[in-house]
Design an enzyme around this catalytic site. Sequence first.
Site, mmCIF file in Angstrom:
data_model
loop_
_atom_site.group_PDB
_atom_site.id
_atom_site.type_symbol
_atom_site.label_atom_id
_atom_site.label_comp_id
_atom_site.label_asym_id
_atom_site.label_seq_id
_atom_site.Cartn_x
_atom_site.Cartn_y
_atom_site.Cartn_z
ATOM 1 N N ASP A 239 0.818 -1.098 -0.180
ATOM 2 C CA ASP A 239 0.132 -0.013 0.070
ATOM 3 C C ASP A 239 0.974 1.324 -0.017
ATOM 4 O OD1 ASP A 239 -1.814 -2.150 1.248
ATOM 5 O OD2 ASP A 239 -3.055 -0.807 0.227
HETATM 6 C C1 LIG Z 1 -2.491 -4.736 -5.404
HETATM 7 S S1 LIG Z 1 -3.025 -4.306 -3.834
HETATM 8 C C2 LIG Z 1 -1.785 -4.435 -2.684
HETATM 9 C C3 LIG Z 1 -2.534 -4.030 -1.415
HETATM 10 O O1 LIG Z 1 -3.189 -2.800 -1.480
HETATM 11 C C4 LIG Z 1 -3.233 -5.216 -0.826
HETATM 12 O O2 LIG Z 1 -2.485 -6.345 -0.351
HETATM 13 C C5 LIG Z 1 -3.834 -4.868 0.409
HETATM 14 O O3 LIG Z 1 -3.376 -4.720 1.338
HETATM 15 C C6 LIG Z 1 -5.292 -4.150 0.209
HETATM 16 O O4 LIG Z 1 -5.792 -3.921 1.470
HETATM 17 P P1 LIG Z 1 -7.305 -3.352 1.469
HETATM 18 O O5 LIG Z 1 -7.635 -2.886 3.016
HETATM 19 O O6 LIG Z 1 -8.210 -4.560 1.196
HETATM 20 O O7 LIG Z 1 -7.503 -2.192 0.498
#
Ligand SMILES: CSC[C@@H](O)[C@@H](O)C(=O)COP(=O)(O)O
EC number: 5.3.1.23
Length: 352
Positions: free
Chosen positions: A246
Amino acid sequence: MSLESIRYTRGSLDILDQLLLPLQTRYVKVDGVEDGWKVINKMQVRGAPAIAIVGCLSLAVELEKDNNSDKKVMRQEIEGKLNYLVSARPTAVNIKLAADELINLANSLSADETVTPEDFKERFISRIEGMLIKDIEDNKAIGRYGCEAILKNSEGDGPVRILTHCNTGSLATAGYGTALGVIRSLQESKRLDHVYCTETRPYNQGARLTAYELVHEKIPSTLIVDSVVSALMNSRRITAVVVGADRVAANGDTANKIGTYQIAIAAKHHGVPFYIAAPLTSIDMSLTSGERIKIEERPEREMTHVGVHRIAAPGINCWNPSFDVTPAALITGIITEKGVFAPDKLSEIESK
Ligand SMILES: CSC[C@@H](O)[C@@H](O)C(=O)COP(=O)(O)O
């Protein structure tokens, strides 16, 4: 055909409601910035690249309907709306970087006297539409580089087994996926033996979304409870761990879904290479280390309930951070669309 999380044509945006998957496939209309903020905040769309793209497309949809003919007013409104969209979820950096890029574009289009209000609108919307196409191309490059790196590091030319966490596939991006893109690419190379995906408590992106994508793509795979990771590495040979990101800080520290950090510790202990697969839009060179990454805390209901059913004892206190930061020292390589970089070599990306 891959799952499609974002359906866009000029002036119209629909997103696949990820809260209903895997049991129901329903698209939700996103009619402008207010809707965009809501679907991101409620996690009907999620995953760092998809959040950025849906946020920006929601602005494109709103702008398409806007008959404003004053460039200065357009510029000012765009900046306010982008800042609002960025506030929907704080940890993923992709939407912040996209907003900065678009605010710069709006500033220069507004200042350029040769640009008419119609040109402003056209060029601004086209730039956003370009993000959708670029994200898929970048993911395919990440897939190729990741596949090469993992095969090069694995012993002999035997089959490989991958562990992944959270969801990083077509649903979390414009298409193809980051860590799941690497897995797709390994599958295409015919060297993939098996994928293990974690449930990813508390929100279960692994059980609900990654498992759904793996089954859809006919990739041989097994779902595990998050706490099985160390036992898995101890009992079955895992070639590599690949997860998404992220936000990656300049020193390589990486914020990703909660639980990533403990998987990286287990990988180090068992000598399993641990890779982050992320586009450059997830790298935040303005942060020297992961200490300054803001970690989103989600409502306790996501822990205490599964769907409508309460599973935790009433009255217990809860702490529900949505992400954690894996120190760079635990990361073997960061797979980007420009190649694979050691975490302490991210500054070299600029010269590529
Ligand atoms: C290609 S997306 C990578 C990350 O965004 C993913 O692994 C993640 O942590 C997503 O978190 P989320 O809380 O579902 O948005």
